[in-house]
Scaffold this active site. Structure first.
Site, PDB file in Angstrom:
ATOM      1  CE  LYS A 271       1.433   4.530  22.378  1.00 30.63           C
ATOM      2  NZ  LYS A 271       0.839   2.999  22.691  1.00 30.63           N
TER       3      LYS A 271
ATOM      4  N   GLY B  79     -13.348  -0.511  13.635  1.00 34.19           N
ATOM      5  CA  GLY B  79     -11.765  -0.507  13.327  1.00 34.19           C
ATOM      6  C   GLY B  79     -11.415  -1.761  12.840  1.00 34.19           C
ATOM      7  CB  VAL B  80     -11.477  -4.315  10.671  1.00 32.89           C
ATOM      8  CG1 VAL B  80     -12.928  -4.988  11.246  1.00 32.89           C
ATOM      9  CG2 VAL B  80     -12.298  -3.469   9.336  1.00 32.89           C
ATOM     10  N   GLY B  81      -8.378  -2.808  11.314  1.00 30.55           N
ATOM     11  CA  GLY B  81      -7.074  -2.545  10.753  1.00 30.55           C
ATOM     12  C   GLY B  81      -6.102  -3.593  11.530  1.00 30.55           C
ATOM     13  CE  LYS B  82      -0.607  -1.397  13.347  1.00 30.56           C
ATOM     14  NZ  LYS B  82       0.694  -0.831  13.615  1.00 30.56           N
ATOM     15  CB  VAL B  83      -5.865  -4.753  16.913  1.00 30.30           C
ATOM     16  CG1 VAL B  83      -6.431  -5.735  18.073  1.00 30.30           C
ATOM     17  CG2 VAL B  83      -4.487  -4.274  17.207  1.00 30.30           C
ATOM     18  N   GLY B  84      -8.210  -5.322  14.798  1.00 28.27           N
ATOM     19  CA  GLY B  84      -9.293  -5.379  14.396  1.00 28.27           C
ATOM     20  C   GLY B  84      -9.796  -6.689  13.596  1.00 28.27           C
TER      21      GLY B  84
END
Length: 365
Positions: free
Chosen positions: A91, A191-196
């Site tokens: 990472k 969390g409703v960003g890229k994945v959510g």
């Protein structure tokens, strides 16, 4: 300074003496001209070249950035092993505010550092980095995945990450409730960003009752405008207390399951996309003591890494989706192993992953 568990420690002690250490290589990167400060951590190459994303985040200190890189790299070793990939774990973190500090010059400088490792580490997107960023990094480094289709890549890996988490939820439902259907189940997503936001789509399509929250009001607004059945709550504190919550899905940063949240969590299942959800060792037992089923994060969120790994061999979306669908079976196998061994699912997943890495190291791949 803190180690990866949050306790005061020295980086070298963490690397060479801590159970959370054992990393093969840690590279500190600095390019004064562009302002780049980054950490590349390679935990293991037992299964193959280390593969993991690049996080761009405004850490409070360089020590915090190193600690995060170490923890995330270790998690990638386990994730890649459980996903059946021929890759070890690595990472990278870039220190800074991606909205303010990200420039083409900085990304190119970062790419040169990754390239200097000669393929021991393959990078991709993570929090704060996007497909367009990987296109820039790739100009300086051939070992870059998560690129746009126009530049020979697979595009947005969050699509399959969300699909894999959805499969993990179905497996959890099957194990706990005897039915994989999520219809009419109350599911809370933090969390409703890229994945959510992609995960919301799967759940709404199945008829689940979805609750969401995010520190960014705009992200919540976009989701609730697109899906009029989705309900917004003020914050995570409210979300984890929703009455009758069946599944809680942490889909933002790590440490969501801790000494403050676990005692008040109303959900019967935790299954989300965030990395390193367990704030410290022992939280998995706290969940088990409360009879909350935990689907190990690095197992269910592996859809994205499955996608970017496939990109190295000529990307095929349907092939990747079929592999990500197997997260359902893998999750069920972990629950079965946990029950057989009398241990929490997180410990069962670790045992399976460690066995694969140990066997690979013993035969020299």
């Amino acid at each position: 300074m803190t180690d990866v568990t949050g306790a005061p420690a020295d980086v070298l002690h963490t690397l060479f003496h801590s159970d959370q250490g054992g990393h093969e290589q840690v590279v500190l990167c600095q390019d004064r001209a562009s302002g780049l400060k980054a950490v590349i951590a390679i935990h293991s190459t037992a299964l193959g070249p280390a593969l993991g994303g690049t996080r761009f985040y405004p850490y409070a200190s360089e020590e915090e950035a190193v600690a995060d890189a170490l923890n995330l790299a270790r998690g990638m070793s386990y994730k890649n092993a459980m996903a059946g990939l021929d890759h070890g774990g690595g990472k990278a973190v870039i220190i800074g505010d991606p909205e303010r500090d990200k420039t083409e010059e900085l990304l190119l400088a970062y790419g040169r550092f990754v390239a200097s490792l000669g393929g021991r580490y393959v990078t991709a997107c993570d929090v704060g980095t996007y497909v367009a960023d990987m296109d820039v990094v790739h100009r300086a480094c051939p070992w870059t995945t998560g690129r746009s289709p126009e530049n020979g890549g697979a595009g947005d890996s969050s699509v399959l990450t969300a699909y894999g988490v959805y499969q993990g939820m179905r497996a959890s439902a099957q194990h706990l409730w005897g039915d994989p259907s999520l219809r009419a189940r109350r599911i809370g997503i933090a969390g409703v960003g890229k994945v959510g936001r992609h995960l919301v789509g799967h759940l709404v399509a199945e008829g689940a009752e979805v609750f969401v929250t995010d520190v960014r009001e705009e992200a919540v607004r976009q989701v609730t405008e697109r899906y009029d059945t989705v309900l917004a709550v003020p914050d995570t504190e409210a979300l984890i207390r929703v009455d009758g919550l069946g599944i809680y899905a942490p889909c933002a940063l790590g440490g969501a399951l801790n000494d403050d949240t676990v005692p008040v969590l109303t959900a019967e299942i935790v299954c989300g996309a965030a990395n390193n959800q367990l704030a410290h060792p022992g939280v998995e037992k706290d969940l088990a003591d409360r009879h909350i089923l935990y689907a190990p994060d690095y197992v269910v969120n592996a859809g994205g890494v499955i996608q970017v790994a496939d990109e190295l061999h000529g990307f095929d979306f349907e092939r990747c989706k079929a592999k990500a669908a197997k997260i359902y079976d893998t999750t069920l196998a972990i629950f079965a192993r946990a029950k057989a061994d009398g241990i929490p699912p997180a410990a069962a997943a670790d045992r399976i992953a460690e066995q694969r890495m140990h066997e690979a190291a013993a035969r020299g791949r």
